[in-house]
Design a protein around this motif. Structure first.
Motif, PDB file in Angstrom:
ATOM      1  N   ARG A 114       0.835  -1.210   0.000  1.00  0.00           N
ATOM      2  CA  ARG A 114       0.000   0.000   0.000  1.00  0.00           C
ATOM      3  C   ARG A 114       0.864   1.252   0.000  1.00  0.00           C
ATOM      4  O   ARG A 114       0.615   2.199  -0.747  1.00  0.00           O
ATOM      5  N   VAL A 115       1.910   1.272   0.817  1.00  0.00           N
ATOM      6  CA  VAL A 115       2.798   2.429   0.871  1.00  0.00           C
ATOM      7  C   VAL A 115       3.501   2.621  -0.469  1.00  0.00           C
ATOM      8  O   VAL A 115       3.573   3.732  -1.002  1.00  0.00           O
ATOM      9  N   VAL A 116       4.006   1.534  -1.023  1.00  0.00           N
ATOM     10  CA  VAL A 116       4.690   1.617  -2.325  1.00  0.00           C
ATOM     11  C   VAL A 116       3.693   2.030  -3.410  1.00  0.00           C
ATOM     12  O   VAL A 116       4.008   2.856  -4.272  1.00  0.00           O
ATOM     13  N   ALA A 150       4.109   5.373  -5.544  1.00  0.00           N
ATOM     14  CA  ALA A 150       4.253   5.268  -7.000  1.00  0.00           C
ATOM     15  C   ALA A 150       3.123   5.990  -7.726  1.00  0.00           C
ATOM     16  O   ALA A 150       3.340   6.583  -8.790  1.00  0.00           O
ATOM     17  N   MET A 151       1.922   5.968  -7.133  1.00  0.00           N
ATOM     18  CA  MET A 151       0.796   6.649  -7.771  1.00  0.00           C
ATOM     19  C   MET A 151       1.048   8.154  -7.865  1.00  0.00           C
ATOM     20  O   MET A 151       0.709   8.797  -8.855  1.00  0.00           O
ATOM     21  N   VAL A 152       1.668   8.717  -6.846  1.00  0.00           N
ATOM     22  CA  VAL A 152       1.969  10.150  -6.851  1.00  0.00           C
ATOM     23  C   VAL A 152       3.210  10.449  -7.700  1.00  0.00           C
ATOM     24  O   VAL A 152       3.274  11.471  -8.376  1.00  0.00           O
ATOM     25  N   GLY A 171       7.468  12.482  -2.968  1.00  0.00           N
ATOM     26  CA  GLY A 171       7.389  11.023  -2.837  1.00  0.00           C
ATOM     27  C   GLY A 171       7.666  10.555  -1.423  1.00  0.00           C
ATOM     28  O   GLY A 171       6.945   9.695  -0.888  1.00  0.00           O
ATOM     29  N   LEU A 172       8.692  11.109  -0.799  1.00  0.00           N
ATOM     30  CA  LEU A 172       9.007  10.727   0.578  1.00  0.00           C
ATOM     31  C   LEU A 172       7.896  11.139   1.538  1.00  0.00           C
ATOM     32  O   LEU A 172       7.557  10.394   2.467  1.00  0.00           O
ATOM     33  N   GLY A 173       7.318  12.310   1.320  1.00  0.00           N
ATOM     34  CA  GLY A 173       6.218  12.761   2.175  1.00  0.00           C
ATOM     35  C   GLY A 173       5.011  11.844   2.086  1.00  0.00           C
ATOM     36  O   GLY A 173       4.423  11.461   3.104  1.00  0.00           O
ATOM     37  N   VAL A 174       4.637  11.468   0.875  1.00  0.00           N
ATOM     38  CA  VAL A 174       3.493  10.566   0.695  1.00  0.00           C
ATOM     39  C   VAL A 174       3.801   9.197   1.296  1.00  0.00           C
ATOM     40  O   VAL A 174       2.943   8.591   1.950  1.00  0.00           O
ATOM     41  N   ALA A 175       5.019   8.706   1.115  1.00  0.00           N
ATOM     42  CA  ALA A 175       5.393   7.409   1.691  1.00  0.00           C
ATOM     43  C   ALA A 175       5.289   7.450   3.211  1.00  0.00           C
ATOM     44  O   ALA A 175       4.759   6.511   3.825  1.00  0.00           O
ATOM     45  N   SER A 206      -4.470   8.943   5.077  1.00  0.00           N
ATOM     46  CA  SER A 206      -3.417   8.871   4.057  1.00  0.00           C
ATOM     47  C   SER A 206      -4.009   8.947   2.660  1.00  0.00           C
ATOM     48  O   SER A 206      -3.384   9.488   1.747  1.00  0.00           O
ATOM     49  N   GLY A 207      -5.221   8.428   2.509  1.00  0.00           N
ATOM     50  CA  GLY A 207      -5.890   8.523   1.212  1.00  0.00           C
ATOM     51  C   GLY A 207      -6.206   9.959   0.829  1.00  0.00           C
ATOM     52  O   GLY A 207      -6.036  10.355  -0.319  1.00  0.00           O
ATOM     53  N   VAL A 208      -6.648  10.747   1.794  1.00  0.00           N
ATOM     54  CA  VAL A 208      -6.937  12.161   1.531  1.00  0.00           C
ATOM     55  C   VAL A 208      -5.656  12.894   1.152  1.00  0.00           C
ATOM     56  O   VAL A 208      -5.638  13.684   0.200  1.00  0.00           O
ATOM     57  N   VAL A 209      -4.567  12.620   1.868  1.00  0.00           N
ATOM     58  CA  VAL A 209      -3.290  13.270   1.554  1.00  0.00           C
ATOM     59  C   VAL A 209      -2.835  12.882   0.152  1.00  0.00           C
ATOM     60  O   VAL A 209      -2.432  13.727  -0.642  1.00  0.00           O
TER      61      VAL A 209
END
Length: 185
Positions: free
Chosen positions: A78-80, A84-86, A115-119, A130-133
């Motif tokens: 899920r994290v990856v 990757a989606m972002v 990328g690091l922030g979203v991860a 996390s989905g909203v972010v």
């Protein structure tokens, strides 16, 4: 089970997901290894195509990671997948800027930070937060892609208009998703 892989739930799915992550990282690293030494040499169109290929790999990798997550793969896919989606549209943004004459390195630091922030958020926050972010970051990155395509002076204008509408449309879709989630739950 909807996504039956034949893997048992005791660890086969996790091993499989780590294997796919390793392959995805290796392929992306190989593409970057080929592209980075030639950043100033081949010209903007070639670098645009290379960065677009990396963005495509990130998009496909994201989908694969979500399938593994749905199949019971745990938090790592899920994290990856979120990251990757972002990164897919973020790397595509770099490609569009390169096509317009900017240097890839100028935008790479911001893309890595995003990328690091979203991860980080995907790893520590509950799925709804996390989905909203992730969707908010997608909205910003896709809007930036739309603006980059709109401001490009590269000919022919038709394909760039399509990219502008597609990226801008997805940014609007992301904002609507957030608003619907906030107001309708």
């Amino acid at each position: 089970m909807l996504f039956s892989s034949g893997l048992d739930q005791s660890g086969g799915a996790m091993g499989f997901s780590f294997g796919l992550v390793a392959v995805s990282v290796a392929v992306s690293a190989a593409v970057l290894f080929v592209a980075l030494p030639r950043l100033g040499k081949p010209g903007a169109p070639t670098l645009f195509l290379r960065l677009t290929a990396v963005a495509g790999l990130a998009a496909v990798g994201s989908s694969v990671m979500y399938l593994i997550f749905i199949a019971g793969g745990g938090i790592v896919p899920r994290v990856v997948g979120d990251t990757a989606m972002v990164l897919a549209p973020a790397v595509f943004f770099i490609a569009l800027r390169v096509l317009s004459g900017d240097r890839a390195r100028r935008w790479s630091v911001a893309v890595v930070a995003v990328g690091l922030g979203v991860a980080l958020v995907s790893a520590v926050a509950p799925i709804p937060a996390s989905g909203v972010v992730k969707v908010a970051v997608l909205a910003v990155v896709c809007a930036a892609c739309g603006v980059a395509a709109a401001r490009s002076d590269v000919e022919p204008w038709g394909p760039l208009r399509l990219l502008m509408l597609t990226c801008g449309g997805y940014a609007v879709f992301c904002v609507v998703r957030i608003l619907v989630g906030l107001f309708l739950g």
